[in-house]
Design an enzyme around this catalytic site. Structure first.
Site, PDB file in Angstrom:
ATOM      1  N   ASP A  58       0.797  -1.232  -0.065  1.00 27.78           N
ATOM      2  CA  ASP A  58      -0.083  -0.094  -0.220  1.00 27.78           C
ATOM      3  C   ASP A  58       0.869   1.249   0.193  1.00 27.78           C
ATOM      4  OD1 ASP A  58      -2.376   1.574   0.375  1.00 27.78           O
ATOM      5  OD2 ASP A  58      -1.752   1.894   2.321  1.00 27.78           O
ATOM      6  N   THR A  91      -3.144   4.989  -3.735  1.00 21.96           N
ATOM      7  CA  THR A  91      -2.275   5.861  -3.147  1.00 21.96           C
ATOM      8  C   THR A  91      -0.750   5.588  -3.709  1.00 21.96           C
ATOM      9  OG1 THR A  91      -1.923   4.050  -1.545  1.00 21.96           O
ATOM     10  CG2 THR A  91      -3.188   5.795  -0.721  1.00 21.96           C
ATOM     11  N   THR A  92      -0.791   4.452  -4.495  1.00 22.98           N
ATOM     12  CA  THR A  92       0.409   4.103  -5.284  1.00 22.98           C
ATOM     13  C   THR A  92       0.534   5.008  -6.477  1.00 22.98           C
ATOM     14  OG1 THR A  92       0.453   2.096  -4.282  1.00 22.98           O
ATOM     15  CG2 THR A  92       2.222   2.670  -6.004  1.00 22.98           C
ATOM     16  N   ASP A 395      -9.007  -0.436   2.829  1.00 18.08           N
ATOM     17  CA  ASP A 395      -8.942   0.163   1.525  1.00 18.08           C
ATOM     18  C   ASP A 395     -10.111  -0.042   0.808  1.00 18.08           C
ATOM     19  OD1 ASP A 395      -6.447   1.436   2.037  1.00 18.08           O
ATOM     20  OD2 ASP A 395      -5.312   0.293   0.513  1.00 18.08           O
TER      21      ASP A 395
END
Length: 527
Positions: A58, A91-92, A395
């Site tokens: 993550d 998020t990446t 998530d």
């Protein structure tokens, strides 16, 4: 005059060096998480300061644990956290997009284009991207559970717990839908979903409890009941122990008669408290932790056990609000204010032994007036697995929250970014000057997502991206990378979909951060 020109050039040169340093530092952070993107992305093994080990892919988790020193690189860490708060997923992706945009900025700056002009064009391109995505998005109905589960499975496919997505995806969807009204909700408060982690068993033993689970078993020291049907539940915040003086005083007892009298009075005081509790009809008692004096003692537990009351001790102060919302009970601050109206009700309260371990939890089932709360009982073989499962499930719940906020789906697998890149290039052809040049660079940078997805899956990225461009130019909006078949297929057919909010947020937040880094021309260290 010549000297003046020299000063100007020197100032420009300094700004250029600072900008280059910022871009390089931020790109280094983006490249660190780039290999974690997508279903075939790699996981990172992190050793923290205290020797603890963490495995995750993550982006927000990896970056938050990194010790980043450069101020521009810290902005990328904060960028991934902003994406985590706003959308919960991507998020990446947001860091990878920001890194690609910064690389594009480097090339544009080398061509002599002013940073402000680049920032202005990028901001314009970002808003056009949002419009393009909105036009290609598919509306979603929150009553269509299957559609939501497909979006959650796409999110979980890149996690460590991907093989358990068949179980975790429905849990994530049902837990969020259980705390909202799908017709009127515009946001979701995920604090209304409690995650209870228990070591033992496997992730397959994870379950969604439509009630309440407390991670600690009931108190059995005095031989009290462990199962109570038709429970009346009281949550008390006062102490079931002998009172203490406000100041730290000591009492000196000189003879046995006085000592007996003290013990007798203490016994009488505690018995009186227990009788008042029993009088209200309560047969399950939750006792909040106390820092001033003992919240309970052996004597009080003995009396409560004799009265057939199940006791659960050491309730955290932070859990009181959630418990009250779940059981529709009220916290009781003083024994005199205790009444039957303040109690919660449940069909059954009792200890449950967790399979695969010897730990016990207390389950409340069939709550009489259930609040809009849910509990997920997470199981795992060790702390590492449990922590990662918890993050992944959070998530997944954020994906459902994104769909509640903005009820649109788009195709995954790099499809959305390729479509935006193609339409932006077409738009750039209709504009003139530096705007057209910068927009084309922005569009090229967005292709880093399909490129990286293909690269991480062991495919030939240039061939795949070229085929993607061709398919989208032919009007296949849903064409994306199928990493399982190592080919370009229609994402809607294989149910690889994601919320619109995740992609629009990623592009807008990444653009904002890049524009901010671009406009910095000096680094001032304040001691």
């Amino acid at each position: 005059m010549a000297g003046f020109t020299g000063e100007t050039l020197q100032e420009r040169s300094k700004g250029k060096d600072v900008r280059l340093s910022n871009i390089t530092a931020a790109k280094a952070v983006a490249n660190a998480v780039r290999t974690s993107l997508g279903p075939r992305g790699m996981d990172k093994l992190m050793q923290l300061k205290d020797g603890e080990v963490l495995i995750s892919n993550d982006g927000a988790t990896i970056l938050s644990k990194m010790q980043v020193l450069h101020p521009a690189a810290k902005m990328l860490v904060e960028l991934s956290q902003s994406q985590d708060i706003e959308a919960g997923d991507g998020t990446t992706s947001v860091c990878v997009i920001a890194g690609a945009l910064l690389e594009a900025c480097g090339h544009l700056l080398n061509k002599g284009i002013h940073p402000t002009a680049i920032a202005g064009s990028f901001a314009k391109a970002s808003s056009i991207s949002g419009e393009i995505l909105q036009g290609k998005a598919v509306p979603v109905d929150l009553h269509n559970r299957e559609q939501l589960i497909n979006a959650v499975k796409t999110c979980l496919s890149s996690k460590v717990v991907a093989q358990n997505s068949e179980l975790l995806a429905p849990i994530a969807v049902d837990s969020v839908l259980g705390i909202i009204d799908p017709d009127t909700a515009t946001n979701v408060d995920l604090r209304d979903i409690r995650m209870v982690q228990q070591i033992g068993g496997t992730i397959d033993d994870t379950e969604l409890v439509n009630g309440l689970v407390l991670s600690k078993g009931s108190s059995k020291t005095a031989g009290g009941p462990t199962q109570v049907p038709n429970a009346k539940i009281a949550l008390i915040q006062f102490c079931l122990s002998a009172p203490k003086t406000d100041m730290d005083n000591s009492v000196v007892v000189s003879d046995y008669a006085a000592m007996d009298r003290i013990l007798r009075d203490e016994r009488k005081f505690i018995l009186n408290l227990c009788k008042k509790i029993k009088k209200t009809g309560a047969n399950v008692l939750l006792i909040q932790k106390s820092i001033l004096r003992d919240a309970y003692n052996e004597l009080s537990l003995h009396f409560l056990a004799k009265m057939g009351i199940l006791v659960i001790t050491d309730i955290e102060r932070t859990d009181v609000e959630f418990i009250c919302a779940s059981l529709a009970c009220q916290p009781i601050a003083h024994v005199d204010s205790m009444s039957a109206e303040m109690l919660g009700g449940a069909e059954h309260v009792g200890d449950v032994t967790m399979p695969g371990s010897n730990t016990k939890v207390v389950k409340f089932t069939g709550v009489t007036n259930p609040g809009k709360t849910m509990t997920v009982l997470l199981r795992g073989s060790n702390d590492l697995v449990l922590a990662e499962a918890n993050r992944s499930l959070h998530d997944a719940q954020c994906v459902v929250r994104s769909l509640v906020k903005k009820r649109f789906l788009i195709a995954g697998g790099g499809s959305a970014e390729t479509e935006v890149a193609l339409r932006l290039k077409e738009y750039a052809l209709g504009t003139t000057g530096m705007d057209a040049y910068c927009m084309k660079a922005f569009a090229d940078a967005l292709e880093v997502i399909p490129y990286t997805l293909a690269e991480n899956a062991g495919m030939k990225p240039i061939e795949i991206v070229t085929e993607l461009r061709k398919r989208h130019a032919d009007g296949e909006i849903g064409a994306g990378i199928n990493v399982k078949k190592s080919a370009v297929t229609d994402m809607y057919e294989i149910d690889v979909v994601q919320p619109l909010l995740v992609t629009t947020c990623a592009i807008s937040l990444a653009t904002e951060t890049v524009c901010m880094i671009l406009k910095v021309d000096d680094l001032v260290v304040v001691a």
